[in-house]
Design an enzyme around this catalytic site. Structure first.
Site, PDB file in Angstrom:
ATOM      1  NE  ARG A  90      -3.873   2.032   3.087  1.00 51.70           N
ATOM      2  CZ  ARG A  90      -4.852   2.540   3.302  1.00 51.70           C
ATOM      3  NH1 ARG A  90      -4.995   1.752   4.140  1.00 51.70           N
ATOM      4  NH2 ARG A  90      -5.507   3.537   3.413  1.00 51.70           N
ATOM      5  CG  ASN A 144     -11.041  -1.419  -2.090  1.00 50.73           C
ATOM      6  OD1 ASN A 144     -11.818  -0.672  -2.541  1.00 50.73           O
ATOM      7  ND2 ASN A 144     -10.722  -0.723  -0.779  1.00 50.73           N
ATOM      8  CB  CYS A 164     -18.717  -0.713  -1.656  1.00 48.14           C
ATOM      9  SG  CYS A 164     -17.132   1.494  -1.421  1.00 48.14           S
ATOM     10  CG  HIS A 194     -13.759   3.605  -4.673  1.00 45.84           C
ATOM     11  ND1 HIS A 194     -12.516   2.859  -3.841  1.00 45.84           N
ATOM     12  CD2 HIS A 194     -14.484   3.147  -3.111  1.00 45.84           C
ATOM     13  CE1 HIS A 194     -12.750   2.158  -3.172  1.00 45.84           C
ATOM     14  NE2 HIS A 194     -13.725   2.486  -2.132  1.00 45.84           N
ATOM     15  CE1 TYR A 241     -11.376   5.845  -2.203  1.00 45.15           C
ATOM     16  CE2 TYR A 241     -13.500   5.553  -1.244  1.00 45.15           C
ATOM     17  CZ  TYR A 241     -12.420   5.635  -1.217  1.00 45.15           C
ATOM     18  OH  TYR A 241     -12.151   4.326  -0.361  1.00 45.15           O
TER      19      TYR A 241
END
Length: 410
Positions: A90, A144, A164, A194, A241
């Site tokens: 990440r 995700n 989500c 998103h 987002y």
């Protein structure tokens, strides 16, 4: 009813367990199996889960295993919440794009593509094992990027629905503002995972979004990180987002000036695992709310209960387009309200998306098609094409440079 969680060693898992305990009347859970290859971490989370259920008087058993086949065998539902590569991956997803002046985010843009490239092959391998050992199980994907992963599962013929927590988060926020029970509030929520907008907030069937924007607009704008004037002009509430698109350069400047979110999350995870190791802790820690995933458990319980109970209620999920947004291919995956039955999710009609939204949705959906192809077949050219198609990258020299950086990072 047996439910398996792949990625069960996640610090998110007690959020799920809290929902199972509180909403036991909705979901008759008898066995919870947490599947994760990280044995030490998994045992800490499993111990916490056992204490939480015991403290709530819930009779379900909790099993921890690193064996996927053993964990999913006979399950009615398998929930996927894995992070391939962990927080180190990440951190790479969030920082590499910044080298090129692009948003560094783990689910969209170049970072989201990197995550998809790592994740799709692993998820498809897991799904093959699930099909072999629990052929009737529903796969609920919270991993995700949900839209791309869900499409990969559906294209491979699996019984899958993407989930989500953005929509349920908005619903609960608006219900609190209105001072009503969430069950009275429904959303006109549409787009891609998103990449969604709330264009209506129905309270007992009446759209009160104009009132909310007029009376609470500044508060809502702060929640999504965008100017109130923009929300007023749109007459809608973009998901947070959308800030990566509507305020790209500002976000890049902020990200360059601050430690990556991955570092903050890693620190929180270490603290959470210390709490989970404490035998006196038997309730979801307050710190978990800062970790993310608010209302995830309630969304998951509602979806699972409707799939197994054939309820026919309406929930926002990630599902095949099937003509719902006519400017997208039928096999695209969109995030909209859907009717949930034992047969799965059937998207409900939505008001036509205005060109201001439809153009961006079409753009990102085309990117997702290319991203999935790159994840399945590999190759720097396919990765470059996907980056070139993404509106957060777009330029040829950036696409080439980022493709090289992603390839080098593995």
């Amino acid at each position: 009813m047996k439910l398996a969680v792949v990625g069960g060693g996640s610090t998110y898992t007690p959020e799920l367990v809290d929902g199972f305990a509180r909403l036991r009347d909705e979901l008759p859970l008898t066995e919870l199996v947490l599947v994760d290859p990280a044995a030490e971490r998994l045992e800490l989370v499993a111990g916490m889960a056992r204490r939480m259920l015991r403290a709530a008087g819930h009779p379900a058993t909790v099993t921890a295993t690193g064996d996927v086949r053993e964990g999913v065998a006979g399950a009615a539902v398998v929930l996927l919440q894995l992070r391939v590569g962990g927080q180190a991956a990440r951190a790479s997803d969030e920082t590499l794009p910044l080298q090129c002046g692009c948003v560094g985010q783990e689910t969209t843009g170049a970072g989201g593509l990197a995550k998809a490239l790592r994740t799709v092959p692993v998820v498809l391998d897991l799904a093959r094992q699930i099909r072999a050992h629990a052929p009737e199980a529903w796969i609920v994907d919270f991993t995700n990027p949900v839209g791309i992963v869900t499409r990969a599962l559906l294209d491979a013929g699996h019984r899958a629905i993407g989930l989500c927590n953005v929509a349920i988060g908005f619903q609960r926020r608006f219900a609190a503002m209105l001072g009503v029970e969430p069950s009275r509030v429904a959303l006109g929520h549409a787009g891609l995972n998103h990449l969604t907008w709330v264009r209506a907030v129905w309270l007992d069937g009446e759209d009160v979004l104009p009132d909310l924007l007029r009376e609470r607009g500044q508060e809502i704008a702060a929640d999504v990180g965008l100017p109130r004037a923009l929300l007023s002009r749109l007459g809608a509430v973009p998901s947070y987002y959308l800030r990566y698109y509507y305020a790209h350069d500002l976000v890049v400047a902020e990200q360059r000036a601050e430690p990556p979110r991955a570092a903050q999350v890693a620190a929180m995870e270490r603290e959470l695992l210390q709490l989970y190791a404490d035998p006196s802790v038997d309730a979801k820690p307050e710190l978990l709310a800062r970790r993310g995933g608010a209302f995830y458990s309630e969304a998951a319980v509602a979806l699972i209960a409707s799939l197994l109970g054939d309820r026919g209620d309406t929930q926002v999920v990630n599902v095949r387009n099937g003509g719902t947004l006519p400017f997208l291919p039928d096999d695209a995956v969109i995030e909209v309200p859907a009717r949930i039955t034992a047969s799965g999710a059937e998207p409900l009609p939505v008001a036509p998306l205005e060109p201001l939204y439809a153009g961006l949705v079409a753009h990102v959906s085309a990117y997702e098609t290319l991203a999935l192809d790159a994840a399945l077949r590999g190759g720097r050219d396919r990765v470059t094409d996907a980056l070139l198609a993404h509106p957060l990258v777009g330029q040829e020299h950036l696409a080439r440079e980022l493709a090289g950086l992603l390839e080098a990072a593995g």
